[in-house]
Design an enzyme around this catalytic site. Sequence first.
Site, PDB file in Angstrom:
ATOM      1  N   ASP A 104      42.024  32.819  51.724  1.00 66.42           N
ATOM      2  CA  ASP A 104      40.715  33.672  50.860  1.00 66.42           C
ATOM      3  C   ASP A 104      39.482  33.068  52.779  1.00 66.42           C
ATOM      4  OD1 ASP A 104      38.737  34.326  48.607  1.00 66.42           O
ATOM      5  OD2 ASP A 104      37.254  33.195  49.091  1.00 66.42           O
ATOM      6  N   ARG A 105      38.575  32.788  52.557  1.00 66.37           N
ATOM      7  CA  ARG A 105      37.135  32.697  53.529  1.00 66.37           C
ATOM      8  C   ARG A 105      38.045  31.895  54.601  1.00 66.37           C
ATOM      9  NH1 ARG A 105      34.414  36.814  52.137  1.00 66.37           N
ATOM     10  NH2 ARG A 105      33.203  35.866  53.961  1.00 66.37           N
ATOM     11  N   ARG A 108      39.951  33.888  56.696  1.00 63.81           N
ATOM     12  CA  ARG A 108      38.781  35.195  57.648  1.00 63.81           C
ATOM     13  C   ARG A 108      38.949  33.915  58.924  1.00 63.81           C
ATOM     14  NH1 ARG A 108      38.713  39.659  54.889  1.00 63.81           N
ATOM     15  NH2 ARG A 108      39.097  39.426  52.290  1.00 63.81           N
ATOM     16  N   HIS A 149      31.441  40.610  43.463  1.00 64.44           N
ATOM     17  CA  HIS A 149      30.256  38.905  44.673  1.00 64.44           C
ATOM     18  C   HIS A 149      29.957  39.145  45.872  1.00 64.44           C
ATOM     19  CE1 HIS A 149      34.715  38.045  45.427  1.00 64.44           C
ATOM     20  NE2 HIS A 149      34.383  37.002  46.374  1.00 64.44           N
ATOM     21  N   TRP A 150      31.268  40.145  47.361  1.00 66.61           N
ATOM     22  CA  TRP A 150      31.627  40.349  48.108  1.00 66.61           C
ATOM     23  C   TRP A 150      29.795  41.366  48.580  1.00 66.61           C
ATOM     24  CZ3 TRP A 150      34.970  41.825  52.555  1.00 66.61           C
ATOM     25  CH2 TRP A 150      35.481  40.932  52.325  1.00 66.61           C
ATOM     26  N   TYR A 211      28.829  35.061  52.802  1.00 69.35           N
ATOM     27  CA  TYR A 211      29.380  36.600  52.824  1.00 69.35           C
ATOM     28  C   TYR A 211      28.449  38.150  53.546  1.00 69.35           C
ATOM     29  CZ  TYR A 211      33.258  35.481  49.464  1.00 69.35           C
ATOM     30  OH  TYR A 211      33.804  35.172  49.190  1.00 69.35           O
ATOM     31  N   HIS A 270      44.979  35.039  42.917  1.00 73.06           N
ATOM     32  CA  HIS A 270      44.188  35.511  43.687  1.00 73.06           C
ATOM     33  C   HIS A 270      44.576  33.735  44.685  1.00 73.06           C
ATOM     34  CE1 HIS A 270      41.354  34.922  47.897  1.00 73.06           C
ATOM     35  NE2 HIS A 270      40.437  34.693  46.334  1.00 73.06           N
TER      36      HIS A 270
END
Length: 298
Positions: A104-105, A108, A149-150, A211, A270
Amino acid sequence: MLSNFQQKIIETKETKINVVKSGTGFPLLLLHGYPQNHLMWHKIAPDLAKDFTVVATDLRGYGDSSKPQGDLDHRYYSKRIMAQDQVEVMSQLGYSEFYLVGHDRGARVAHRLTLDYPEKVKKLALLDIIPTYELYQTSDREFASSYYHWFFLIQPYPLPETLIGANPEYFLQACLQSWSRDFAAFTPEVLAEYIRCFNNPATIHATCEDYRAAATIDLIDDELDLNQKIQCPVLVLWGNQGIIGRKYDVLSIWRQRAVNVIGKGIECGHFLAEENPDQTYLEIREFLLNYNASNFDL
């Protein structure tokens, strides 16, 4: 939960990062996602530590790491700066090269880290993401509905902070329930730690800034590097029951961004490392220990 891991705080140039470490062998850095912390790896990190020196951190803004106040251009939570934190952590631990796994984050951050520091990362595993730039360029109703949420978290301060702050525990559990297919996968002890950390207003603000950066400064950095391909071997795993697995041709997308990509879907939502830890562990271990382009067929 991670009783055999040693915990310490490492001070980098810009912040302080909470770190746990255990095991022997080639170093392996694990980076978590939203809205969690390093404990998301608790079901697989002890087994990985049998073969690797496992380092799991809380990203800046998350868990028990420092939470700088956001700035106007969201630089403090750019993936470039968050990646720099992790490189400094590994350097202070004495590791100039390492394997890297992100979810997830954290995935990234791992993507950016591998682009900015290609000499550091020997193998890379990315869990349940496609590139941020790709997601924003192809955004549609299905993606926006699943990853609402993005678009909520990037709203100007203090709107999302105020709304989430009214009931942080409810929002965190709603996120976990929405994106997982088995809420029971989150053990009571770990869920309590997620809630403890997320109840901090500074965490709520920092994660919103994460975000906001993704929708601004990160996109600028990503666009400049669209033609820069990851050179090390890459494993991508995704949950077949999540939006990434249902909607996107994950392998095809990542093969535009890296020269050597393998991967597969796993039966879960997820949160691979918590919903299906056995297969997630086996796929990561096999890739890190045995992969080479001539003998590995995932």
